[in-house]
Design a protein around this motif. Structure first.
Motif, PDB file in Angstrom:
ATOM      1  N   HIS A 127       0.834  -1.215   0.000  1.00  0.00           N
ATOM      2  CA  HIS A 127       0.000   0.000   0.000  1.00  0.00           C
ATOM      3  C   HIS A 127       0.868   1.265   0.000  1.00  0.00           C
ATOM      4  CE1 HIS A 127      -3.626   2.394   1.138  1.00  0.00           C
ATOM      5  NE2 HIS A 127      -2.742   3.138   1.786  1.00  0.00           N
ATOM      6  N   HIS A 131       1.618   4.705  -2.656  1.00  0.00           N
ATOM      7  CA  HIS A 131       1.725   6.151  -2.395  1.00  0.00           C
ATOM      8  C   HIS A 131       3.068   6.694  -2.897  1.00  0.00           C
ATOM      9  CE1 HIS A 131      -1.983   6.427  -0.249  1.00  0.00           C
ATOM     10  NE2 HIS A 131      -1.576   5.855   0.877  1.00  0.00           N
ATOM     11  N   HIS A 137      -5.690   7.246  -2.646  1.00  0.00           N
ATOM     12  CA  HIS A 137      -6.577   6.152  -2.259  1.00  0.00           C
ATOM     13  C   HIS A 137      -7.585   5.838  -3.351  1.00  0.00           C
ATOM     14  CE1 HIS A 137      -5.423   6.767   2.186  1.00  0.00           C
ATOM     15  NE2 HIS A 137      -4.710   5.810   1.625  1.00  0.00           N
TER      16      HIS A 137
END
Ligand code: TQI
Ligand code: ZN
Ligand code: ZN
Length: 170
Positions: A127, A131, A137
């Motif tokens: 995750h 970024h 998101h």
């Protein structure tokens, strides 16, 4: 659907390097979790991630820290914020040293860890690398970039939505 950061920042080079905070003295087992997480993204875009030993001169720097660690975004002890990573070309990837990190595969396989709300390190790494590459998101629930993680759960496979987002950037 995936989202991007304002201005759609992305890396301008394809050969990116990463290094680990030397003060953490991480084991090879822990370092290999990050290597696997990078490999999942490298499979779908023309980027390479090479581990280097020069922490201060790498594109991406990875470290575990507790509480205030000097970037104005202090960690908060167990649960709450688990990790943070900044958009390109910043490259800082920090993890909260106070979490009960589980190194791959053994989530829930250990009662002591399960009771203490174990967090799967590879799931968070995949995750946060999203970024670092420029993804915000996603609204797609089974995507890696969906902003919820279930304690003790492992989610490491990129969804179509994650692939579309990162392929748009690279
Ligand atoms: N850290 C947040 C995150 O990485 C930090 C954050 C909040 C953020 N809003 C942001 C980063 C907007 C970039 C853009 O999402 S966290 C999850 C998830 C966190 C959260 O510790 O809350 C994961 C870390 F997605 F499950 F919510 C890892 Cl996987
Ligand atoms: Zn930080
Ligand atoms: Zn996030």
């Amino acid at each position: 659907r995936y989202s991007l950061f304002p201005g759609e920042p992305r890396w301008r080079r394809r050969d990116l390097t990463y290094a680990f905070e030397p003060r953490n003295a991480l084991t090879e087992e822990v370092k290999s979790v990050f290597s696997r997480a990078f490999a999942r993204w490298a499979e779908v875009v023309p980027l390479t991630f090479t581990r280097v030993e020069t922490f201060l001169n790498s594109d991406i720097s990875i470290g575990f820290y507790s509480g205030d660690h000097g970037d104005g975004e202090p960690f908060d002890g167990q649960m709450g914020t688990l990790a943070h990573a900044f958009s390109p070309p910043n490259g800082h990837f920090h993890l909260d040293g106070d979490e009960n990190w589980v190194v791959s595969g053994d989530v829930g396989g250990n009662n002591f860890l399960s009771e203490r709300a174990a967090i799967d390190l590879e799931s968070v790494a995949v995750h946060e690398i999203g970024h670092l590459l420029g993804l915000g998101h996603s609204s797609v629930q089974d995507s890696i970039m969906y902003p919820t993680i279930t304690t003790g759960r492992r989610k490491v496979d990129l969804a179509t939505d994650d692939v579309e987002g990162v392929q748009y950037l690279y």
